[in-house]
Design an enzyme around this catalytic site. Structure first.
Site, short mmCIF file in Angstrom:
data_model
loop_
_atom_site.label_atom_id
_atom_site.label_comp_id
_atom_site.label_asym_id
_atom_site.label_seq_id
_atom_site.Cartn_x
_atom_site.Cartn_y
_atom_site.Cartn_z
CB CYS A 1 -13.14 18.07 39.99
SG CYS A 1 -13.96 19.06 41.26
CG HIS B 1 -15.14 13.81 41.21
ND1 HIS B 1 -13.79 13.81 41.47
CD2 HIS B 1 -15.61 15.01 41.65
CE1 HIS B 1 -13.45 14.96 42.05
NE2 HIS B 1 -14.53 15.70 42.16
CD GLU C 1 -12.93 10.38 39.85
OE1 GLU C 1 -12.66 11.20 40.75
OE2 GLU C 1 -13.16 10.71 38.67
#
Length: 612
Positions: free
Chosen positions: A401, A529, A531
């Site tokens: 990001c 993102h 994750e």
């Protein structure tokens, strides 16, 4: 529908979320479909406007919901896809009731906490519990509800009252209460003190809820005499007092609960057909394998995280989990160092040279560097300095990001010689605004105005990430940003050598950038993102690439992954195939040509998945 309410006492932050997730994990391994709800008593509508220093990271769901980080625990443990409605806040409930009042739905009655607020809470729970959260689309059979905060908090009283009524609404056999309480063990005496738990249970019973199961959190194991004392004073059977002491990893918690008879208790209390005396031979064997491997890893990989909110580790909870998943995959124990971005800046060198040099020493000795997401001016120049160091020293780098935006600014400044290149968030008058705010961003409204949720990214050409994702044409990942790379400068940046290998469906938003392998072994950044959807047995490809590059095994892994053919005829592996592949990969650290690695995109677990 069966409902399990998890409450907490004495102090917050003792692991209610992990306990709730672990109960769900056990039930899922018993063949049940499980969903979860997190209740946060704060008045905010959602977690989107929180500073990470307040409640840790903001977790983003597929539908764009900005929710509490505990929902990330639920998704990782249960391998489910939750929705924004699975996170209930006081603000959401009051907003709904007020809207009903404005429409005249209450026919002129006085709107009160009881019954209108409590009824709204109950209806919300009943409706959300029925929403499918798995790929098969089946309605859940068990709903686990975590009530945030501690019993006795004034903010949580309407929710406690709602569930006092709810237990009679759904019948005794469909509702049970699990109370998680701290049992302190002062070092001066070494004794386990039960008085705080007694007071907490008394408070809960005074509110009309009686715990069916008490989970005692402690630093060291609790002896049977202490459990018997809690049983006597808290009006529960001795076998319904469970101790969860501090352990090597959260992967151990479901195993500890199962060993202490949780399945027998849940099966009898909620009349579920799961309480057989003998468990199957391989019951939860993947969890045991995962926990054992976590405990037995000896080799270390050093990763530096350069961020803005490093004083609170929960601010990067999902990032940390994704790094741990990937480290375990490459048979390494993660040693993660948090570096305050401002410590790398020249201003700190003047004001506090010791802090400056210590930060740079940590960065320089790391095997890989990650710059995660964030907002604001503070620390931006430090992040750019870290990117410069990674690019010029060929150190493995992953930007997420804001990390992508910092990498683009660094490249245009130092390679293209656009010294004043910047983001309009920091310098609206920059002659080279290489990062700009998106048209749909409403600068006058902070909550829910970003680009949120699952979006499609299309790969362009050959790239490292495309190979790590399994050579697919496109991927779906979750986003949370309000700034993007300026499309007006994309062609010039690519001609200078920085490639945007992933773009959105409109071709105007840059999603993935890389330096060619000939220039850098792993210099990758994503606007999304990754994750958020990482799992222990299904690590996020960008994070896996960083860890593989950090231990010097990226190219052998990619070469073998491209050559191997590990999928079955329908393109998916069974659970046994997956764990076998992982064992072979992890035990063979050298990733020689004879090994059979598999790309994360192949790790598609049908049921039930091992998750964090």
């Amino acid at each position: 529908m069966k409902y399990i309410l998890v409450t907490g006492g004495v102090i917050s932050g003792i692991g209610k979320g992990v306990i709730a997730s672990s109960i769900g994990t056990i039930l899922k391994h018993c063949g049940l479909h499980v969903t979860s709800i997190k209740i946060d008593p704060y008045i905010n509508i959602d977690a989107g406007t929180f500073s990470p220093f307040e409640h840790g990271e903001v977790f983003v769901l597929d539908d764009g919901g900005e929710v509490d980080l505990d929902l990330g625990n639920y998704e990782r443990f249960l391998d489910v896809t939750l929705h924004r409605a699975n996170n209930i806040t006081t603000g959401k409930i009051y907003q709904q009731v007020i809207e009903c009042e404005r429409r005249g739905d209450y026919l002129g009655k006085t709107v009160q906490v009881v019954p209108h607020i409590t009824d709204a809470i109950q209806e919300w729970v009943i409706n959300v519990a029925k929403v499918p959260v798995t790929d098969d689309g089946k309605e859940p059979e068990v709903c686990i509800i975590e009530l945030g905060g501690t019993i006795g908090d004034i903010e949580g009283m309407p929710f406690v009252e709602a569930f006092r009524q709810f237990q009679f609404r759904v019948s005794h056999e469909s509702f049970c209460c699990v109370h998680v309480s701290l049992v302190p063990q002062p070092k001066s005496t070494g004794e386990s003190k039960t008085k705080p738990t007694q007071a907490s249970v008394k408070e809960l019973r005074g509110s009309g809820l009686s715990p069916d199961l008490i989970v005692c959190r402690s630093e060291m194991p609790i002896i049977d005499e202490v459990k018997q004392k809690i049983s006597n004073f808290c009006h529960v059977k001795p076998d319904r007092v469970i101790c969860i002491h501090d352990c090597t990893s959260t992967y151990r918690v479901p195993l500890m609960l199962e060993e202490q008879g949780l399945i027998q208790f849940i099966g009898e209390r909620l009349q579920l057909n799961i309480a057989t005396p003998a468990r199957p031979k391989k019951f939860m064997w993947k969890w045991r394998d995962l926990a054992d491997r976590h405990d037995n890893v000896r080799k270390v990989v050093e990763i530096a995280l350069v961020g803005k909110y490093t004083q609170l580790e929960d601010a990067y909870a999902s990032v940390t989990k994704a790094l741990q998943h990937s480290a375990l995959f490459v048979n390494r124990r993660l040693n993660l160092s948090y570096i305050e971005a401002t410590s790398l800046e020249e201003a700190t060198k003047i004001e506090n040279p010791v802090k400056y040099h210590q930060a740079w020493q940590i960065l320089c000795r790391s095997d890989g560097v990650i710059v995660p997401g964030g907002f604001g001016k503070r620390g931006m120049e430090g992040k750019i300095a870290a990117v410069t160091w990674c690019r010029t020293t060929r150190k493995p780098f992953l930007g997420v990001c804001l990390g992508l935006q910092a990498a683009v600014i660094e490249f245009t400044r130092n390679v293209m010689n656009w010294k004043d290149a910047n983001t309009t968030e920091i310098d609206p008058e920059s002659p080279y605004p290489v990062v700009i705010d998106m048209p749909e961003h409403n600068s006058g409204q902070m909550g829910g105005t970003m680009r949120l949720g699952k979006r499609t990214t299309i790969f362009h050409g050959d790239s490292i990430l495309k190979k790590l994702y399994g050579n697919v044409g496109s991927i779906d990942e979750r986003h949370r940003h309000r700034y993007e790379v300026n499309p007006e400068f994309v062609d010039k940046i690519e001609k200078a050598g920085l490639h945007f290998v992933g773009r959105d469906e409109s071709e105007t938003r840059m999603e993935i950038m890389e330096l060619p392998v000939s220039t850098h072994p792993y210099f990758v950044a994503t606007q999304y993102h990754p994750e958020y959807i990482s799992r222990p047995l299904k690590p996020s490809p960008p994070y896996l690439g960083l860890l593989l590059a950090a231990v010097g095994k990226l190219q052998p892994y990619l070469n073998n992954a491209m050559a191997s053919n590990t999928t079955s005829e329908d393109g998916e592996n069974s659970d046994e195939d997956i764990v076998g592949i992982l064992r072979r990969n992890i035990s063979n650290v050298s990733l020689s040509a004879s090994s059979t690695p598999v790309t994360p995109s192949h790790l598609s677990v049908k049921s039930p998945a091992v998750t964090d």
